[in-house]
Motif scaffolding. Structure first.
Motif, PDB file in Angstrom:
ATOM      1  N   GLN A 125     -20.055 -10.022  21.715  1.00  0.00           N
ATOM      2  CA  GLN A 125     -20.861  -8.805  21.756  1.00  0.00           C
ATOM      3  C   GLN A 125     -20.617  -7.984  20.489  1.00  0.00           C
ATOM      4  OE1 GLN A 125     -21.212  -6.837  25.669  1.00  0.00           O
ATOM      5  NE2 GLN A 125     -19.860  -8.434  26.469  1.00  0.00           N
ATOM      6  N   THR A 126     -21.607  -7.212  20.087  1.00  0.00           N
ATOM      7  CA  THR A 126     -21.564  -6.497  18.811  1.00  0.00           C
ATOM      8  C   THR A 126     -20.575  -5.340  18.853  1.00  0.00           C
ATOM      9  OG1 THR A 126     -23.880  -7.054  18.406  1.00  0.00           O
ATOM     10  CG2 THR A 126     -22.944  -5.262  17.105  1.00  0.00           C
ATOM     11  N   VAL A 127     -19.805  -5.211  17.776  1.00  0.00           N
ATOM     12  CA  VAL A 127     -18.822  -4.140  17.685  1.00  0.00           C
ATOM     13  C   VAL A 127     -18.836  -3.557  16.277  1.00  0.00           C
ATOM     14  CG1 VAL A 127     -16.939  -5.713  17.046  1.00  0.00           C
ATOM     15  CG2 VAL A 127     -16.410  -3.508  18.123  1.00  0.00           C
ATOM     16  N   TYR A 128     -18.568  -2.253  16.188  1.00  0.00           N
ATOM     17  CA  TYR A 128     -18.533  -1.546  14.906  1.00  0.00           C
ATOM     18  C   TYR A 128     -17.184  -0.845  14.756  1.00  0.00           C
ATOM     19  CZ  TYR A 128     -23.629  -2.042  15.235  1.00  0.00           C
ATOM     20  OH  TYR A 128     -24.906  -2.533  15.371  1.00  0.00           O
ATOM     21  N   ILE A 129     -16.760  -0.692  13.507  1.00  0.00           N
ATOM     22  CA  ILE A 129     -15.547   0.065  13.211  1.00  0.00           C
ATOM     23  C   ILE A 129     -15.666   0.630  11.802  1.00  0.00           C
ATOM     24  CG2 ILE A 129     -14.318  -2.009  12.422  1.00  0.00           C
ATOM     25  CD1 ILE A 129     -11.712  -0.720  13.399  1.00  0.00           C
TER      26      ILE A 129
END
Length: 319
Positions: free
Chosen positions: A264-268
């Protein structure tokens, strides 16, 4: 993100931000609109400022952000009573503040709404050291207005990963909800040198499906913590924050968080000042850098623990 008003240069008329912060508003009513404090029930309107990919928070998260300084959020209303602009000005301490959540509709910009909101925000913050975070393309213009660049961060996008069962089991990594929260709060306060336990409790004391939060401890002492929260889009998440004593701790917590959202898509958002961690993101985890942001202050770096900030809260709160 603290957008820069197109008319701010005209508004300053040769002055800089430091002088403008000392100017008091004689009125909050303008031609065709008015500015007032944002009510808690209107916090969802702050989402209009979050146009960058991976920044759209849920309404519940926006309520948590608003609770940091309820008197520091402002809206512009047109004559029909509709919200046409927002801004947030958080007083972290008596000496430190931050501006974010800046937004105005295209038609409202031509009427001076952005400038009016900025005046309200800066009056609220007074003579504090004011921070903003902007796209790299806006940094030079902000510098001309009195903001000083302190550091840059990359905005990264990737996917969650599944760990082998033997890699998942560790006694030193625990869910924050399964440990005394005061230990996490003490670690956070020691990093930033000011206390924000109420906000932190609402943000980091989280359980599925809203998100996941872990802390890593050695000899009962917290060495770092990280929070993964779902964005206002299905199967998209953001890690914010990830604060750790060193890179090894950050890597362990990062993998523990990513293990909850395989594929699943994740941002940081991660400062460039930690190159070894950047390599973990881009080389080991194949994350893509999709943006670059610049942190700026009116009075220089307030002493942020940059070497321990592996994932920031984002561009609207300044931590």
């Amino acid at each position: 993100m603290a957008c820069l008003p197109r008319g701010l240069t005209r508004l300053l008329a040769g002055k800089n931000i430091a002088r403008l912060t000392r100017r008091c508003l004689s009125s909050t009513n303008y031609e065709g609109f008015k500015v007032r404090q944002l009510h808690g029930k209107e916090s969802a309107s702050l989402a209009n400022s979050q146009t960058a990919e991976g920044s759209r928070l849920t309404n519940e998260d926006l309520k948590v952000f608003h609770s940091v300084d309820p008197n520091g959020f402002f809206v512009a209303l047109d004559n029909a009573g509709d919200i046409v602009g927002t801004i947030g000005a958080v007083r972290w301490t008596e000496k430190l503040g931050f501006i974010g959540f800046c937004h105005a509709g295209e038609e409202a910009k031509d009427r001076g709404v952005e400038e009016a909101l900025w005046l309200a925000a800066m009056e609220h913050l007074g003579d504090r050291n004011i921070g903003i975070e902007v796209d790299a393309s806006e940094a030079e213009k902000c510098g001309q207005l009195g903001f000083q660049e302190e550091w840059r961060s990359g905005c990264y996008k990737g996917v969650g990963v599944s760990l082998l069962p033997e890699a998942q089991s560790t006694k030193i990594v625990r869910r924050i909800t399964d440990m005394p929260f005061s230990k996490v709060a003490y670690f956070d306060e020691d990093l930033f040198d000011f206390q924000r336990m109420k906000f932190l409790y609402r943000w980091a004391n989280i359980e599925p499906p809203a998100g996941h939060a872990y802390a890593l401890s050695e000899d009962e002492k917290v060495m770092g913590y990280g929070v993964l929260r779902q964005l206002n889009l299905s199967k998209k998440y953001r890690i914010a924050p990830l604060y750790c004593q060193h890179t090894a701790v950050a890597q362990v917590l990062l993998l523990a968080l990513l293990n909850n959202i395989p594929e699943q898509t994740v941002y940081i958002d991660s400062p460039f000042s930690n190159p070894s961690f950047t390599r973990i993101l881009t080389t080991d985890l194949k994350m893509e850098q999709i943006g670059e942001r610049v942190r700026m202050y009116t009075k220089g770096d307030p002493g942020m623990p940059l070497q321990k900030m592996f994932g920031t809260m984002g561009s609207d709160l300044g931590s």
